[in-house]
Write a protein that holds these residues in place. Structure first.
Motif, PDB file in Angstrom:
ATOM      1  N   GLN A   1       4.063   1.384 -16.364  1.00  0.00           N
ATOM      2  CA  GLN A   1       2.602   1.331 -16.358  1.00  0.00           C
ATOM      3  C   GLN A   1       2.059   1.097 -14.951  1.00  0.00           C
ATOM      4  N   LEU A   2       2.680   0.186 -14.203  1.00  0.00           N
ATOM      5  CA  LEU A   2       2.229  -0.058 -12.836  1.00  0.00           C
ATOM      6  C   LEU A   2       2.440   1.191 -11.985  1.00  0.00           C
ATOM      7  N   ALA A   3       3.577   1.833 -12.106  1.00  0.00           N
ATOM      8  CA  ALA A   3       3.848   3.058 -11.338  1.00  0.00           C
ATOM      9  C   ALA A   3       2.803   4.130 -11.634  1.00  0.00           C
ATOM     10  N   ASP A   4       2.399   4.252 -12.899  1.00  0.00           N
ATOM     11  CA  ASP A   4       1.415   5.266 -13.298  1.00  0.00           C
ATOM     12  C   ASP A   4       0.026   5.010 -12.738  1.00  0.00           C
ATOM     13  N   ARG A   5      -0.314   3.762 -12.488  1.00  0.00           N
ATOM     14  CA  ARG A   5      -1.690   3.476 -12.062  1.00  0.00           C
ATOM     15  C   ARG A   5      -1.831   3.118 -10.584  1.00  0.00           C
ATOM     16  N   LEU A   6      -0.765   3.235  -9.811  1.00  0.00           N
ATOM     17  CA  LEU A   6      -0.859   2.906  -8.389  1.00  0.00           C
ATOM     18  C   LEU A   6      -1.714   3.931  -7.648  1.00  0.00           C
ATOM     19  N   THR A   7      -2.767   3.446  -7.036  1.00  0.00           N
ATOM     20  CA  THR A   7      -3.621   4.304  -6.197  1.00  0.00           C
ATOM     21  C   THR A   7      -3.892   3.655  -4.848  1.00  0.00           C
ATOM     22  N   GLY A   8      -3.519   2.413  -4.696  1.00  0.00           N
ATOM     23  CA  GLY A   8      -3.719   1.680  -3.448  1.00  0.00           C
ATOM     24  C   GLY A   8      -3.017   0.350  -3.554  1.00  0.00           C
ATOM     25  N   PRO A   9      -3.159  -0.474  -2.535  1.00  0.00           N
ATOM     26  CA  PRO A   9      -2.470  -1.768  -2.558  1.00  0.00           C
ATOM     27  C   PRO A   9      -2.862  -2.598  -3.776  1.00  0.00           C
ATOM     28  N   VAL A  10      -1.901  -3.336  -4.296  1.00  0.00           N
ATOM     29  CA  VAL A  10      -2.140  -4.241  -5.418  1.00  0.00           C
ATOM     30  C   VAL A  10      -1.885  -5.663  -4.956  1.00  0.00           C
TER      31      VAL A  10
ATOM     32  N   GLY B   1       0.794  -1.226   0.000  1.00  0.00           N
ATOM     33  CA  GLY B   1       0.000   0.000   0.000  1.00  0.00           C
ATOM     34  C   GLY B   1       0.824   1.272   0.000  1.00  0.00           C
ATOM     35  N   ASN B   2       2.137   1.171  -0.065  1.00  0.00           N
ATOM     36  CA  ASN B   2       3.013   2.337  -0.134  1.00  0.00           C
ATOM     37  C   ASN B   2       3.158   2.709  -1.613  1.00  0.00           C
ATOM     38  N   THR B   3       2.156   3.411  -2.121  1.00  0.00           N
ATOM     39  CA  THR B   3       2.125   3.688  -3.561  1.00  0.00           C
ATOM     40  C   THR B   3       3.231   4.641  -4.001  1.00  0.00           C
ATOM     41  N   ALA B   4       3.534   5.662  -3.203  1.00  0.00           N
ATOM     42  CA  ALA B   4       4.579   6.614  -3.595  1.00  0.00           C
ATOM     43  C   ALA B   4       5.939   5.919  -3.627  1.00  0.00           C
ATOM     44  N   GLY B   5       6.269   5.181  -2.585  1.00  0.00           N
ATOM     45  CA  GLY B   5       7.543   4.467  -2.543  1.00  0.00           C
ATOM     46  C   GLY B   5       7.613   3.387  -3.601  1.00  0.00           C
ATOM     47  N   GLY B   6       6.507   2.694  -3.812  1.00  0.00           N
ATOM     48  CA  GLY B   6       6.462   1.656  -4.833  1.00  0.00           C
ATOM     49  C   GLY B   6       6.710   2.226  -6.218  1.00  0.00           C
ATOM     50  N   ALA B   7       6.013   3.305  -6.532  1.00  0.00           N
ATOM     51  CA  ALA B   7       6.183   3.931  -7.852  1.00  0.00           C
ATOM     52  C   ALA B   7       7.610   4.413  -8.046  1.00  0.00           C
ATOM     53  N   ARG B   8       8.174   5.029  -7.020  1.00  0.00           N
ATOM     54  CA  ARG B   8       9.545   5.548  -7.111  1.00  0.00           C
ATOM     55  C   ARG B   8      10.542   4.420  -7.401  1.00  0.00           C
ATOM     56  N   LEU B   9      10.402   3.294  -6.695  1.00  0.00           N
ATOM     57  CA  LEU B   9      11.320   2.172  -6.904  1.00  0.00           C
ATOM     58  C   LEU B   9      11.096   1.495  -8.246  1.00  0.00           C
ATOM     59  N   LEU B  10       9.850   1.392  -8.680  1.00  0.00           N
ATOM     60  CA  LEU B  10       9.572   0.814  -9.999  1.00  0.00           C
ATOM     61  C   LEU B  10      10.238   1.645 -11.097  1.00  0.00           C
ATOM     62  N   LEU B  11      10.123   2.950 -11.003  1.00  0.00           N
ATOM     63  CA  LEU B  11      10.722   3.824 -12.015  1.00  0.00           C
ATOM     64  C   LEU B  11      12.247   3.798 -11.951  1.00  0.00           C
ATOM     65  N   ARG B  12      12.797   3.776 -10.739  1.00  0.00           N
ATOM     66  CA  ARG B  12      14.253   3.705 -10.575  1.00  0.00           C
ATOM     67  C   ARG B  12      14.792   2.394 -11.152  1.00  0.00           C
ATOM     68  N   GLY B  13      14.094   1.290 -10.866  1.00  0.00           N
ATOM     69  CA  GLY B  13      14.511  -0.009 -11.397  1.00  0.00           C
ATOM     70  C   GLY B  13      14.421  -0.049 -12.914  1.00  0.00           C
ATOM     71  N   ALA B  14      13.339   0.520 -13.459  1.00  0.00           N
ATOM     72  CA  ALA B  14      13.179   0.557 -14.917  1.00  0.00           C
ATOM     73  C   ALA B  14      14.316   1.331 -15.563  1.00  0.00           C
ATOM     74  N   ASP B  15      14.660   2.478 -14.983  1.00  0.00           N
ATOM     75  CA  ASP B  15      15.771   3.268 -15.523  1.00  0.00           C
ATOM     76  C   ASP B  15      17.080   2.494 -15.454  1.00  0.00           C
ATOM     77  N   ARG B  16      17.282   1.748 -14.382  1.00  0.00           N
ATOM     78  CA  ARG B  16      18.550   1.030 -14.180  1.00  0.00           C
ATOM     79  C   ARG B  16      18.719  -0.124 -15.167  1.00  0.00           C
ATOM     80  N   ILE B  17      17.627  -0.826 -15.522  1.00  0.00           N
ATOM     81  CA  ILE B  17      17.768  -1.986 -16.414  1.00  0.00           C
ATOM     82  C   ILE B  17      17.733  -1.616 -17.893  1.00  0.00           C
ATOM     83  N   THR B  18      17.270  -0.414 -18.228  1.00  0.00           N
ATOM     84  CA  THR B  18      17.101  -0.002 -19.623  1.00  0.00           C
ATOM     85  C   THR B  18      18.332  -0.220 -20.504  1.00  0.00           C
TER      86      THR B  18
END
Length: 170
Positions: free
Chosen positions: A140-149, A104-121
């Protein structure tokens, strides 16, 4: 060390005396009270080949255990060839991002998803890893996070189509 010893010293320690939290964990790596049954921990410091790392991490992702998958990636990051470390580190960040999103930590989750995506590119997909698909999945997951998945439902495929809607788990 027993629970009483842990409480007296204030810290759990492994056989070498290093601080280790011995509390049981749930499937998303959250600590549970001592004495509560938890999910078996992923052993630390295991050397696996690249293909073995991918297979084990995928098994854990499919089981809804991205925190444990992150530990598998972390082992590869710390013990693998230097030229692959940033790939494994980025994949670990994707797994931790999914972990945070499931907690349910959407802000932290999105930040790490984007950081990981940038790192593997920059990587060209060793071991069949679908870098473009994983990058797309993470953004896509980072963009749509609004609550726990649900971690298992949202788990990506590391090889082949990374989008869970594009390929069923099984």
């Amino acid at each position: 060390m027993d629970d009483a010893g842990s409480a007296r010293s204030g810290r759990d320690r492994d056989e070498e005396g290093r601080a280790r939290n011995a509390r049981p964990r749930d499937g998303l790596g959250r600590p549970l009270p001592y004495g509560t049954p938890g999910v078996e921990r992923q052993p630390e410091g295991v050397w696996r080949s690249g293909p073995e790392t991918v297979v084990e991490a995928q098994r854990l992702l499919d089981a809804g255990m991205p925190f444990h998958a992150h530990e598998v990636f972390e082992d590869a990051w710390k013990s693998g060839p230097a030229h692959e470390r940033e790939l494994w580190r980025g994949l670990a960040q994707l797994a931790v991002g999914l972990t945070h999103a499931a907690r349910g930590n959407t802000a932290g989750g999105a930040r790490l998803l984007l950081r990981g995506a940038d790192r593997i590119t920059p990587f060209q997909g060793p071991y069949g890893i679908d870098v473009p698909g994983l990058t797309r999945w993470a953004r896509q997951l980072a963009d749509r996070l609004t609550g726990p998945v649900d971690a298992a439902t949202e788990a990506p495929r590391l090889t082949g189509p990374a989008d869970p809607a594009a390929q069923s788990h099984g």
